[in-house]
Design an enzyme around this catalytic site. Structure first.
Site, PDB file in Angstrom:
ATOM      1  CG  ASP A   1       5.903  -3.938  -1.840  1.00 25.14           C
ATOM      2  OD1 ASP A   1       5.632  -3.538  -0.513  1.00 25.14           O
ATOM      3  OD2 ASP A   1       6.788  -3.353  -2.341  1.00 25.14           O
TER       4      ASP A   1
HETATM    5  C1  BGC Z   1       8.379  -1.959   0.251  1.00 26.54           C
HETATM    6  C2  BGC Z   1       8.977  -3.454   0.620  1.00 26.54           C
HETATM    7  C3  BGC Z   1       8.665  -3.667   2.026  1.00 26.54           C
HETATM    8  C4  BGC Z   1       7.076  -3.503   2.704  1.00 26.54           C
HETATM    9  C5  BGC Z   1       6.824  -3.721   3.874  1.00 26.54           C
HETATM   10  C6  BGC Z   1       7.186  -1.862   1.029  1.00 26.54           C
HETATM   11  O1  BGC Z   1       6.807  -0.423   0.640  1.00 26.54           O
HETATM   12  O2  BGC Z   1       8.363  -1.977  -1.244  1.00 26.54           O
HETATM   13  O3  BGC Z   1      10.086  -3.928   0.271  1.00 26.54           O
HETATM   14  O4  BGC Z   1       8.745  -4.980   2.343  1.00 26.54           O
HETATM   15  O5  BGC Z   1       7.058  -2.072   2.187  1.00 26.54           O
HETATM   16  O6  BGC Z   1       7.710  -2.728   4.695  1.00 26.54           O
END
Ligand code: BGC
Length: 728
Positions: free
Chosen positions: A263
């Site tokens: 993530d």
């Molecule tokens: C979130 C994810 C997301 C990623 C990209 C992160 O902060 O936890 O769910 O896909 O950002 O935007």
């Protein structure tokens, strides 16, 4: 001369091997990097051989893809986006209800179609990968990301997630409308202690395997191409650093063959926030060792990983394996053979087209849950000639669309004004509740609108004016709830009560004595016992997407019969949290000093304008061992005057077991459409192996003995018929 990897007649495996043999270490590590479009994309492509960008839209994917095709090996870029309820950041695209809303439909077929529409729209804009679906279990509703989940039940989540994955990925990835899905956030990220995002999730391996892993295992079975590691730590090990999770369980035990993406800066966090690594080098080393393949938004990873290999701290074989997994998906997606550039004419044809909007309408209709309907207040009868439409969410695009769309936090974070990441979002295609109700009421019914109060500011209200129009009307529709600023990542809450002056507004409206219909537009369960006790009818509309206003109007006026059922329990009070239905049995009678522990509205609950009567539950087993199949059949009669759709639910309770097991667990469900007066037998089958538990040694075992099979209209005891069966 065309190289072997450029020749589509060879298999993705062969092509990957050939390409890998031509790549430098720098090129391989570049493929493992993903950054957003604000990071000097030209340098990333030409000098660092980047594998993927996220949140790059408009004309950029085409420009950047062309740049990549001119590099030494011409490896195409994979573009990712959070299109989690439609391609909802894209101007003009179809916006569906949020995941939690969609879950209330209990309709896998519908969700597959929703995902298909999303894939078609995403692809037309030159992107290939959505970070969806979210498979987190939503238990503590203080958590800001509850609305992104499919609710609280592992089985329902698994079924719906598999459907969405099929929708995104199609029959095979090389189909012209397939995009990559991403099962996230692996794992137990939703079990946020105190509802606090991205912190600690204290779960044992047994609990992990009993509750949190099953939906992810379903995602692997459905062929999900990618997995995203969670921000949280489990028992002291951040998911991104967990070899147990990312390699031993995911790959070795379940046979996952896609790639894992970390993530957002998860790798950096190992050093800066979670502090399990004293340097960034150590963090990168840990992440590689654990089994992360693509590193999202840790730009330093590129140089650091090169150094780690050169210093002998990471074997090049680890890099080869990760890079191969990424390349193989690019080959399987057909990206080397068809760059899938944005297609302006296709975009014009598909983005928010009528057929897609109809799907959004259907999804909104099926997502809504009728929570109360005292003496048939709804649907409105012909006697209602003048309606007072009141409340801060009647005409609020952001509240209606929900998180991960226009106006959401992520929009502020990732918007790049030079791109058409809708800096000027066109709200005209959105049918708000006010607009939907106005259109549906036509000449026959007069609708008078007053906002009544602000969602957040207690001092700003026009309750007096609202009362005046309510006094002059035959019925009141009060549209209250929450809004984006109260939901989403980093937006955990300590209160789930109505904000601003909404409760005062409702109390004042109640005083008028007019029939009070409350429509809840909210991203997650709120604590609304006053509404449950005092409103004449309550319709839960959730974040219903671009067609939400039309769907609400058609349900209120009776053009359609509500059929949604809750995929998450509504607490009566925040102090009851978590209040999920599949609790372990306890011996204090389930009470607090101040109140009992029963939710306000339980998982699986939802009314219809008709009544369904359940009788005659019959349960049989083809054989009593693990290879058998349990069949439950029940008679259901539509005892009302309208056609309706019932969602029949089957729960199981393991009567005696070596470890404590939940009081009931959903194991199957079936939708049944019944005409007025019609009786039908509904059959649900469950493999006997699904009655297994995770024993003390964390093994999945089927323990012989009695199981109570419960079938009915919700998880509440009073809604279930029961029968015992014996498994040997
Ligand atoms: C979130 C994810 C997301 C990623 C990209 C992160 O902060 O936890 O769910 O896909 O950002 O935007």
């Amino acid at each position: 001369m065309r190289q072997r990897y450029q020749d589509a007649s060879h298999s993705p495996q062969d092509r990957t091997l050939d390409l890998l043999s031509r790549m430098t270490l720098e090129e391989k590590i570049g493929q493992m990097c993903q950054v957003d479009g604000r990071h000097d994309p030209e340098t990333w492509i030409q000098e660092r051989h980047i594998g993927s960008f996220l949140h790059v839209t408009g004309g950029e994917p085409e420009r950047l893809q062309k740049l990549a095709s001119e590099t030494r090996l011409g490896i195409p870029i994979l573009f990712g986006i959070d299109a989690i309820h439609g391609h909802a950041f894209q101007n003009g695209a179809t916006v569906f209800p949020t995941q939690l809303a969609l879950a209330s439909s209990w309709n896998p077929q519908l969700l597959e179609e929703v995902a298909r529409v999303t894939a078609v729209e995403v692809l037309s804009t030159g992107l290939h990968w959505t970070f969806s679906p979210v498979l987190c279990i939503g238990r503590d509703t203080r958590w800001g990301r509850i609305g992104e989940t499919f609710g609280e039940d592992p089985y329902l989540i698994g079924v719906l997630a598999a459907a969405m994955i099929r929708g995104y990925q199609g029959e095979k990835l090389s189909d012209p409308c397939s995009i990559l899905a991403c099962a996230k956030h692996f794992a137990a990220y939703g079990e946020s202690l105190g509802g606090r995002d991205s912190a600690e999730s204290e779960v044992s391996e047994r609990k992990l395997r009993s509750i949190f892993l099953p939906p992810f295992k379903e995602a692997v079975r459905a062929g999900c191409a990618t997995f995203m590691a969670g921000y949280n730590a489990i028992d002291g090990t951040p998911c991104s650093a967990s070899r147990r999770l990312l390699t031993e369980i995911l790959r070795e035990e379940w046979g996952f063959s896609g790639f894992v993406v970390s993530d957002w800066n998860n790798v950096g966090h190992l050093h800066t926030t979670q502090k399990v690594a004293s340097t960034l080098e150590e963090a990168c080393e840990m992440a590689l060792h654990a089994g992360n393949d693509m590193i999202m938004s840790t730009p330093e990873f590129y140089n650091t990983a090169i150094r780690l290999v050169k210093e002998g701290r990471i074997k090049e074989g680890v890099i080869d394996a990760a890079c191969s997994r990424i390349l193989q998906l690019k080959f399987r997606l057909g990206l080397f053979d068809d760059k899938r550039y944005p297609d302006k004419s296709r975009t014009a044809d598909v983005l928010g087209c009528n057929a897609h909007r109809e799907k959004a309408y259907e999804a909104a209709l099926e997502s809504m849950v009728l929570l109360k309907n005292h003496e048939g207040t709804l649907p409105f009868s012909d006697k209602i000639k003048r309606i007072a439409l009141i409340g801060p969410n009647c005409d609020n695009v952001q509240s209606q669309l929900g998180d991960w769309s226009f106006g959401a936090r992520e929009f502020e974070l990732i918007a790049v004004p030079t791109l058409d990441y809708h800096p000027e979002y066109d709200v005209s295609p959105i049918i708000t509740l006010r607009e939907g109700i106005r259109r549906r009421a036509c000449e026959n019914v007069q609708v008078v609108y007053e906002k009544g109060c602000d969602l957040l500011d207690e001092s700003s209200h026009s309750i007096g004016r609202a009362i005046k129009i309510a006094d002059e009307s035959d019925a009141i529709i009060a549209v209250v709830g929450d809004t984006n600023i109260l939901n989403g990542e980093t937006r955990d809450r300590t209160s789930l009560e109505l904000t601003g002056a909404q409760q005062d507004l409702l109390c004042a409206l109640k005083q008028t004595g007019k029939p009070l219909v409350v429509v809840l537009v909210c991203g997650k369960p709120l604590t609304v016992p006053w509404i449950a006790a005092n409103a004449d009818a309550v319709l839960l509309a959730w974040n219903s997407g671009m067609e939400g206003g039309r769907a609400v109007a058609d349900l209120l006026f009776g053009d359609h019969n509500p059929c949604g059922k809750l995929a998450i329990s509504f607490p009566r009070h925040i102090g009851q949290l978590p209040v999920y239905y599949n609790q372990l049995p306890g011996w204090h009678g389930g009470t607090y000093v101040e109140m009992d522990s029963e939710p306000l509205y339980a998982f699986g609950y939802g009314l219809s304008y008709t009544q369904f009567i359940y009788t005659d539950l019959q349960v049989s087993l083809t054989e009593t061992g693990a290879g058998g199949v349990l069949t439950a059949s029940v008679k259901i009669r539509n005892a009302g005057t309208r056609e309706g759709m019932e969602i029949v639910q089957l729960y199981v309770h393991d009567v005696y077991s070596s470890v404590t097991t939940p009081v009931k667990v959903l194991k199957g469900f079936q939708r049944a459409a019944l005409k007025s007066g019609q009786e039908s037998t509904v059959t649900i089958t469950v493999p006997v192996s699904a009655l297994s538990l995770i024993d003390r040694q964390c093994r999945e075992v089927l323990e012989p003995g009695e199981f109570e099979i419960m079938v009915g209209s919700s998880s509440r005891d009073e809604d279930l018929l029961r029968q015992l069966v014996t498994v040997s």
